[in-house]
Design an enzyme around this catalytic site. Sequence first.
Site, short mmCIF file in Angstrom:
data_model
loop_
_atom_site.label_atom_id
_atom_site.label_comp_id
_atom_site.label_asym_id
_atom_site.label_seq_id
_atom_site.Cartn_x
_atom_site.Cartn_y
_atom_site.Cartn_z
N CYS A 141 27.16 46.46 -37.94
CA CYS A 141 26.67 46.97 -39.23
C CYS A 141 27.51 48.17 -39.64
O CYS A 141 27.77 49.07 -38.85
CB CYS A 141 25.20 47.38 -39.06
N CYS A 182 18.82 48.55 -39.87
CA CYS A 182 18.52 48.49 -41.31
C CYS A 182 17.26 47.68 -41.59
O CYS A 182 16.72 47.75 -42.68
CB CYS A 182 19.66 47.83 -42.09
N HIS A 199 15.23 64.27 -45.63
CA HIS A 199 13.84 63.90 -45.94
C HIS A 199 13.17 65.01 -46.75
O HIS A 199 12.48 64.78 -47.73
CB HIS A 199 13.00 63.74 -44.66
N HIS A 257 14.75 65.45 -40.97
CA HIS A 257 15.93 66.29 -41.23
C HIS A 257 15.88 66.77 -42.68
O HIS A 257 14.98 66.40 -43.44
CB HIS A 257 17.23 65.55 -40.87
N CYS A 291 20.58 43.22 -39.01
CA CYS A 291 20.71 44.54 -38.38
C CYS A 291 19.32 45.09 -38.16
O CYS A 291 18.57 45.30 -39.11
CB CYS A 291 21.53 45.50 -39.23
N LYS A 347 27.66 62.52 -44.92
CA LYS A 347 26.27 62.30 -45.30
C LYS A 347 25.35 62.73 -44.15
O LYS A 347 25.61 62.43 -43.00
CB LYS A 347 26.05 60.81 -45.58
N HIS A 368 25.25 51.36 -39.23
CA HIS A 368 24.81 51.76 -37.89
C HIS A 368 25.87 51.65 -36.81
O HIS A 368 25.67 52.13 -35.69
CB HIS A 368 23.58 50.94 -37.49
N LYS A 426 20.15 60.66 -39.57
CA LYS A 426 19.67 60.81 -38.21
C LYS A 426 20.67 60.27 -37.21
O LYS A 426 20.68 60.67 -36.07
CB LYS A 426 18.32 60.12 -38.04
ZN LIG Z 1 22.37 48.67 -40.04
#
Ligand SMILES: [Zn+2]
Length: 523
Positions: free
Chosen positions: A158, A136, A27, A24, A133, A308, A161, A311
Amino acid sequence: MERMSDGSSFFVTTPIFYVNDVPHIGHAYTEVAADVLARWHRQRGDDTWFLTGTDEHGQKILRTATANGVTPQEWADKLVEEAWKPLLETIDLSNDDFIRTTEKRHEENVQKFLQHLYDTGYIYTGEYEGFYCVGCEEYKQPGDLLDGEGDYAGQKVCAIHSKPVELLHEKNYFFKMSAFAEQLLALYEERPDFVQPESARNEVMSFVRSGLDDLSISRSSFDWGVKVPWDETHVVYVWFDALLNYVTAVGYGQDDAEFERRWPATHLVGKDILRFHAVIWPAMLMAAGLQVPHRVFGHGWLLVGGEKMSKSKLTGIAPTQITDTFGSDAFRYYFLRAIHFGQDGSFSWEDLHARYTSELANGFGNLASRVIAMVNRYCDGVIPAAGDMTDADAAIRAIERTATATASIAIDRLAIHEAIGTVWELVDALNGYITEQEPWALAKDPEKRERLETVLNTAVRGLGTLAVLLSPVLTKATATLWTALGGDGVVQDVRIDQAWEWTGSGTVTPLEALFPRIETSAE
Ligand SMILES: [Zn+2]
């Protein structure tokens, strides 16, 4: 290309792409920033190296590969070829190397590094229980967790996530990171530019002041990773493995001369992974007796509609969505000019379109077209010599020199937006110069022939300076312009610290619009 190397060493890195991600604009933003720095340093004669690559280990990759019925290596190979290598082309990167963490040159030297730390007492065996997680790939502290909602009600999730974490209990190998808290704090004090920008430095310092835990650096619940050399039932924690790409790619463990030549690096990272780079990574290097990075720069987030870019959010925009319409030059220019490097920045299609039209098409592109057209029309394409210079001509020459020097200083501070802004003062000055000098009026009066020639000579030289100064950003348009101006050789080979020293064949050739009008409104 023959690399100039009479300057100092400059080694710049980006975070390696997590292969499971979908490319995206976030990156691509880090990549183009690193690319502009690398190109600038190369053109200044520095011994430059630009590294990027892919992070291919970890439980999540194993799980997705298995779900897709292939081995994790096959899965990573496919993603590298279909997603990540094409991204390099899309945004016109000049990286010198692309490292994959599944390569032998990486894995073998990660093992060497780890064995060294084990032998010197910085790694011990312990037990760990915590909430992990998988998204992560890290253990989370209680403060990093939220109460789940909906399907996950009653579970801890998390905060990044929004997925449940897993309670893991493992026998693990630990890195004695806690032993480096004092040394890290001394580093941040002694080298205030080690972590940049200032806000990032403050955050990192307060984190380390609050105390450092030792770091669990191995996993035994799955096997997709670099094997711990003295205990093959464990694989190396994916972050510990990934960070080492910055040294394995430049010869750590296998080519001392190369390592000596390149290391230490300037790391560009998103601020969300700052702690890994500004705390864990220098602690690892200190333990191994290696130099810490030259600096760690945490840039801001791209915000789309105030959120933000990531993905896991629907706001993810593929770089090709922009480059297919606007081209790679506009992509590179827009994100590096519109956003103060280091701060968060908002992306919008309207803003991109507006800057493309006013700055690239009308500001720079139109200037180039008009000047070359006038040299063709009034001088049969032959760049005329300058006669007596007026204050107006001298002012342009002076701006060429100050823009060259000031932009270079901004690049050293990683203030890429400022460097481009400084160069743009020359674009604006040249447009103002043409408007005031009115070469089309001078052309009507044979008595003013010498004045016309001086104005066109000054304008061509100014365009030559712009082509050189903008070549790290507008890689394609400046190459086209340089050719149309009859510049000597390839613009990317011209010394950027002497950008005002025009060297050309003396004739121009017709130039197509560098930035054609884009009438389609924003998507
Ligand atoms: Zn996470």
